[in-house]
Design an enzyme around this catalytic site. Structure first.
Site, PDB file in Angstrom:
ATOM      1  N   GLU B  55      14.591  63.302  59.074  1.00 56.53           N
ATOM      2  CA  GLU B  55      15.481  63.102  60.217  1.00 56.53           C
ATOM      3  C   GLU B  55      14.751  63.193  61.554  1.00 56.53           C
ATOM      4  O   GLU B  55      15.096  62.481  62.508  1.00 56.53           O
ATOM      5  CB  GLU B  55      16.619  64.137  60.188  1.00 56.53           C
ATOM      6  CG  GLU B  55      17.521  64.046  58.959  1.00 56.53           C
ATOM      7  CD  GLU B  55      16.918  64.662  57.705  1.00 56.53           C
ATOM      8  OE1 GLU B  55      15.902  65.386  57.814  1.00 56.53           O
ATOM      9  OE2 GLU B  55      17.456  64.422  56.609  1.00 56.53           O
ATOM     10  N   PHE B  80      22.404  67.571  59.096  1.00 60.26           N
ATOM     11  CA  PHE B  80      20.971  67.236  59.086  1.00 60.26           C
ATOM     12  C   PHE B  80      20.515  66.639  60.418  1.00 60.26           C
ATOM     13  O   PHE B  80      19.320  66.627  60.697  1.00 60.26           O
ATOM     14  CB  PHE B  80      20.644  66.295  57.926  1.00 60.26           C
ATOM     15  CG  PHE B  80      21.042  66.844  56.582  1.00 60.26           C
ATOM     16  CD1 PHE B  80      20.863  68.188  56.295  1.00 60.26           C
ATOM     17  CD2 PHE B  80      21.588  66.025  55.614  1.00 60.26           C
ATOM     18  CE1 PHE B  80      21.235  68.709  55.056  1.00 60.26           C
ATOM     19  CE2 PHE B  80      21.967  66.536  54.373  1.00 60.26           C
ATOM     20  CZ  PHE B  80      21.796  67.872  54.093  1.00 60.26           C
ATOM     21  N   HIS B 105      30.204  63.577  57.646  1.00 58.39           N
ATOM     22  CA  HIS B 105      30.462  64.798  56.895  1.00 58.39           C
ATOM     23  C   HIS B 105      30.493  66.027  57.804  1.00 58.39           C
ATOM     24  O   HIS B 105      29.946  67.086  57.483  1.00 58.39           O
ATOM     25  CB  HIS B 105      29.425  64.990  55.782  1.00 58.39           C
ATOM     26  CG  HIS B 105      29.454  63.932  54.716  1.00 58.39           C
ATOM     27  ND1 HIS B 105      29.367  62.588  55.003  1.00 58.39           N
ATOM     28  CD2 HIS B 105      29.566  64.028  53.369  1.00 58.39           C
ATOM     29  CE1 HIS B 105      29.416  61.898  53.873  1.00 58.39           C
ATOM     30  NE2 HIS B 105      29.547  62.733  52.875  1.00 58.39           N
ATOM     31  N   ASP B 113      31.154  70.368  48.785  1.00 55.38           N
ATOM     32  CA  ASP B 113      29.702  70.587  48.879  1.00 55.38           C
ATOM     33  C   ASP B 113      29.402  71.998  49.379  1.00 55.38           C
ATOM     34  O   ASP B 113      28.307  72.519  49.182  1.00 55.38           O
ATOM     35  CB  ASP B 113      29.059  69.568  49.825  1.00 55.38           C
ATOM     36  CG  ASP B 113      28.708  68.269  49.105  1.00 55.38           C
ATOM     37  OD1 ASP B 113      28.683  68.267  47.868  1.00 55.38           O
ATOM     38  OD2 ASP B 113      28.465  67.261  49.795  1.00 55.38           O
TER      39      ASP B 113
END
Lengths: 273, 312
Positions: B55, B80, B105, B113
């Site tokens: 990233e 992220f 998300h 998750d």
């Protein structure tokens, strides 16, 4: 064609600018500026396709000084190339000055990347290289990294990704001066076989003497001719090169000379009092 | 039956619709299937850059492309994006390069998750960066419209989308009411104003229904743009209602509630109750279970509204 002697004379003038800037500001990074300046001089004088009167020319080659603290070196060569004036160098680290402490694309003509935080320039250069390819242009991107800098993990994200994308227009010059902020690299973080690491990441690799103009020009030719993927020249240099008491001395990574040291530096650089 | 879609699908659709502009490029960090940039990749592989699972590199590759005249849309999970925060700060926001970062998300609504994938601080951290527009749309239609508007911006942005489906709110509404920086008044009432963003906008509408049963008339605002904040609209509803609630699937520290509180502290001082994740991490659970556990659903928003009214 610029001769090696002419390049050496430009580099000498740049060294004078570097010491002047850091002495005037009583702050800054002379060591890494002096180690990189022979490389920058040859790069700007013999390779880069740029227009000092038109710094934002779209199809210019890009040069990214990733070790952005070594800004006096870059400002010096920009002044010698005519992007900025020698008087502009007096604005180094001065409020409102175009020569910000670390090179900044928003402040200084000829600067293509706002650096200062290590480990970022190669990724940015990967972006300019992909953009050139999308444009169908053969313009080149050159990135200068410091050796301490490659301890940043994101450099290796970029190294892996650049090879994956087969960026033959991406060229790196590594200033292997063996000293980082606190001490010698060997003490701070051993990097073992640096050329082998880049080879393992899929790069074309050549080692050169970063203070021999003949060797540097040969290295730049290697970069120009290696087009099947990203390429790097690893330049063995001496931190503080050209000023005896700064050479190989970790204390002058980020410290200014005092009055006496300044006078000695000028003498060593052939400037008459 | 209410139509349900995930906001990330609106993002993917917008990228496809933007593709006629050849300067639009897409960057991925191995989550294109999740963020929905995969549709663009399939249609335009030559303009899609895979950055692998990296990233930090992705953000700066995008910056380099933006500095070369391209309009990069880079996406990964919201959580992220945060490991590239300094790249966003120093390499994108500082030189004011038009890189559009999308974090999918976002929030505890992400669900099973668990807490490692549930960003609850993204809006807060990106809001601190000069030059950066911060957006968190409430449904797939507004996500599509706002994403397309970002392409015309000369500054960087951060947009949070959500993994799971929520009601489509703007299916039969003129798209011109959806503008970056302009909150949308979905319901007009004079007792309390609920200012919500993202997945909690539909919960806020349900809360307004609950309050209506008790004779309490609530204004509901979809504040999809967290920065620049629509302070004019806040002033209007603050004057009209005299009490406010913010609602977000995000930490109560520094997000929409923080932004509204900052504004009120130097203006009207109108009573404000903040509904958000109460300085804790999430856990695995279904989206609706998470909203209940974290105290974010309609019932909790209605309770907060009554508390805010009682402070008038």
């Amino acid at each position: 064609m610029t001769t090696a002697d002419e390049l050496r004379e430009v580099a000498r003038k740049c060294r004078v600018h570097i010491v002047d800037m850091v002495y005037r500001a009583q702050a800054g990074h002379p060591g890494g500026s002096l180690s990189e300046i022979d490389l920058l001089t040859a790069l700007y004088k013999t390779q880069l396709n740029i227009r000092p009167s038109e710094p934002k020319w779209e199809d210019r080659d890009r040069f990214i000084l990733s070790k952005g603290h070594a800004s006096p070196g870059m400002y010096a060569i920009l002044a010698e190339m005519g992007f900025i004036s020698v008087e502009d160098l007096e604005s180094y680290r001065v409020l409102g000055g175009i020569c910000q402490g670390h090179v900044d694309m928003k402040w200084c003509p000829g600067v293509d990347f706002s650096a200062g935080s290590l480990g970022m320039g190669l990724s940015f250069g990967m972006g300019t290289a992909i953009a050139a390819r999308l444009d169908g242009s053969d313009r080149q991107t050159y990135v200068m990294l410091g050796d301490g800098e490659i301890q940043e993990g994101s450099v290796w994200e970029a190294a892996m990704a650049s090879a994956h994308h087969e960026l033959g227009n991406l060229n790196v010059i590594l200033d292997r001066n063996r000293i980082q902020n606190d001490d010698f690299c060997e003490t701070q973080m051993r990097m073992f076989d640096i050329p082998a690491k880049w080879k393992a990441f899929g790069w074309n690799v050549m080692e050169i003497d970063g203070h021999s103009m003949e060797s540097i020009v040969e290295g730049l030719e290697f970069l120009a001719q290696s087009n099947d993927g990203p390429s790097i020249i690893i330049a063995q240099t001496v931190k503080g090169k050209g000023i005896s008491y700064m050479e190989d001395n970790p204390s002058f990574h980020g410290a200014a000379p005092n009055e006496e040291q300044y006078a000695q530096a000028m003498k060593e650089l052939g400037v008459s009092a | 039956m209410t139509k349900m879609e995930a906001t990330r699908d609106g993002y993917g659709q917008a990228l496809l619709e933007l593709a006629d502009n050849e300067k639009i490029v897409v960057l991925e960090a191995d989550l294109g299937k999740s963020t929905k940039s995969l549709h663009f990749r399939k249609a335009h592989p030559e303009r899609t850059v895979s950055c692998g699972i990296g990233e930090q590199n992705m953000l700066l590759v995008a910056a380099g492309m933006a500095a070369s005249g391209y309009i990069p849309f880079a996406s990964t999970f919201a959580i992220f994006t945060e490991r590239a925060f300094e790249q966003m700060r120093n390499g994108v926001a500082r030189p004011n390069l038009p890189v559009h970062l999308c974090g999918s998300h976002g929030g505890t609504h992400t669900g099973t998750d668990g807490s490692s994938a549930q960003s609850i601080e993204d809006l807060a951290i990106y809001r601190t960066l000069p030059n950066v527009t911060v957006i968190h749309p409430s449904d797939s239609v507004s996500t599509r419209v706002l994403t397309k508007q970002l392409a015309a911006s000369s500054s960087p942005s951060y947009m949070r989308t959500a993994r799971n489906k929520t009601p489509v709110l703007y299916d039969d509404v003129g798209e011109d009411i959806i503008q970056i920086g302009k909150g949308i008044e979905l319901q007009n009432g004079s007792d309390v104003a609920i200012i919500a963003c993202g997945v909690l906008v539909s919960e806020a509408l349900k809360a307004a229904d609950l309050l209506a049963i008790e004779g309490i008339h609530a204004t509901v605002i979809d504040m999809h743009t967290i920065k620049p904040l629509d302070t004019k609209l806040i002033d209007v509803v603050s004057e009209r209602c005299g009490s406010l609630v913010t609602a977000e699937d995000h930490s109560i520290i520094g997000g929409l509630g923080g932004a509204v509180a900052e504004h009120l502290s130097t203006t009207s001082g109108t009573p404000l109750e903040r509904v958000g994740v109460n300085d804790r991490f999430g856990e695995s659970g279904q989206a609706h279970e998470m909203l209940e556990l974290m105290g974010l659903n309609a019932a909790h928003i209605a309770l907060a509204a009554k508390k805010s009214i009682s402070r008038k």
